[in-house]
Every structure is written in structure tokens, then in C-alpha cells.
Design a protein around this motif. Structure first.
Motif, PDB file in Angstrom:
ATOM      1  N   GLN A  48      39.422  98.982  58.010  1.00 59.52           N
ATOM      2  CA  GLN A  48      39.443  99.712  56.744  1.00 59.52           C
ATOM      3  C   GLN A  48      40.201 101.035  56.883  1.00 59.52           C
ATOM      4  O   GLN A  48      40.945 101.422  55.984  1.00 59.52           O
ATOM      5  N   SER A  54      38.731  98.601  50.511  1.00 65.44           N
ATOM      6  CA  SER A  54      37.305  98.803  50.277  1.00 65.44           C
ATOM      7  C   SER A  54      36.559  97.586  50.829  1.00 65.44           C
ATOM      8  O   SER A  54      37.166  96.543  51.129  1.00 65.44           O
ATOM      9  N   TYR A  55      35.235  97.709  50.953  1.00 62.66           N
ATOM     10  CA  TYR A  55      34.446  96.585  51.463  1.00 62.66           C
ATOM     11  C   TYR A  55      34.663  95.340  50.594  1.00 62.66           C
ATOM     12  O   TYR A  55      34.805  94.233  51.112  1.00 62.66           O
ATOM     13  N   LEU A  58      37.768  93.447  51.649  1.00 57.66           N
ATOM     14  CA  LEU A  58      37.975  93.116  53.070  1.00 57.66           C
ATOM     15  C   LEU A  58      38.257  91.642  53.329  1.00 57.66           C
ATOM     16  O   LEU A  58      38.931  91.303  54.286  1.00 57.66           O
ATOM     17  N   SER A  91      45.365  97.270  63.056  1.00 60.66           N
ATOM     18  CA  SER A  91      44.821  96.252  62.157  1.00 60.66           C
ATOM     19  C   SER A  91      45.255  94.852  62.585  1.00 60.66           C
ATOM     20  O   SER A  91      44.476  93.897  62.496  1.00 60.66           O
ATOM     21  N   LEU A 125      33.541 105.578  52.639  1.00 58.13           N
ATOM     22  CA  LEU A 125      34.460 104.443  52.669  1.00 58.13           C
ATOM     23  C   LEU A 125      34.870 104.023  51.264  1.00 58.13           C
ATOM     24  O   LEU A 125      35.489 103.000  51.080  1.00 58.13           O
TER      25      LEU A 125
END
Length: 141
Positions: A48, A54-55, A58, A91, A125
Motif C-alpha cells: 500500500q 486503499s484496502y 488491494l 511492490s 491508510l
């Protein structure tokens, strides 16, 4: 007469948003956790940090190659817009570690594990509150 007029609209106190330092991110990146859910949490968190996702986004992206660079392509859940995010080494390494598919953690578990590894800071986050900027100048993949 308004039956609930006596009730004041109170908001939660605003928490100070704190960003992790380069040193703290490096420590997280270099630490191997024995407890697998904690390691997955750190990997998701770092992913992230390096993508700005954002969650809720994901697990909803594709990787495409354009102009000899890899890009993460995502239709943002909260804003209904397309996002084109460059893939950086960190990443890409995380994706490779999990064979191209990020490990799944329920949001509640993810937040609990983040508190355990949070280095004593409140970390925001929520991408809509914080703009995404690549950390330093990472090499593209």
C-alpha cells in the motif's frame, strides 16, 4: 418540538496523522516475522505504501506493460475512477513473493495486526485523506 434537540452532535477527536520515516519503513521491509499473519500484514502495508492503494482496492487490480514499464491498473472503488500506478521494485517483489496474488486478510484482522506492528504510531491508510507520492525515486520495474 424536536424530541432530540438536546443531543449535541459530537465528533470523535481528530487524530494526528503520522507518516512512518524512511528508517521505519526500511526496518519493516527488512524484518522477517515468524508469525505468518504478521508478515502478510507487513507485506500488504508496504504494498500500500508503494502503490497508494486503499484496502478496498488491494485485491482489485491488474498488471499491464505499457512503454516497456509495468503498471498497476485499478478501478478505484471509492471514487469510480481508473488509476494507473507505476510498479516499483518493492511492490513487484511483494507480488512475486506471493506468485502474483496478494495474501488475503480480513480488514478487521489487518487493522488488528497493524496495531501490533505499528511502531507506536497512528498510521493513516485512508488514501482519500493522504495524497500518494512515490517514496523517494524508486526504480520502475
Amino acid at each position: 418540538n424536536n424530541a432530540i434537540a438536546f443531543v449535541k452532535n459530537q465528533r470523535d477527536p481528530v487524530k494526528e496523522v503520522v507518516a512512518l520515516s524512511d528508517t521505519e519503513l526500511k526496518i519493516l521491509n527488512e524484518t522477517e516475522f515468524i508469525h505468518k499473519p504478521l508478515q502478510k500484514t507487513v507485506d500488504l502495508f508496504l504494498f500500500q505504501c508503494h502503490t497508494g492503494l486503499s484496502y478496498s482496492d488491494l485485491y482489485r487490480f491488474q498488471i499491464e506493460e505499457r512503454n516497456s514499464k509495468k503498471w498497476l491498473i485499478n478501478f478505484r472503488t471509492k471514487t469510480n475512477t481508473m488509476a494507473f500506478i507505476p510498479m516499483f521494485e518493492v511492490s513487484q517483489k511483494i507480488l512475486n513473493k506471493y506468485k502474483g496474488k496478494l495474501p488475503f486478510l480480513h480488514n478487521q484482522s489487518y487493522n488488528e495486526y497493524l496495531k501490533i506492528i505499528g511502531i507506536g504510531k497512528v498510521v493513516c491508510l485512508d488514501v482519500k485523506k493522504l495524497p500518494f507520492f512515490p517514496l523517494k525515486q524508486e526504480p520502475y520495474v
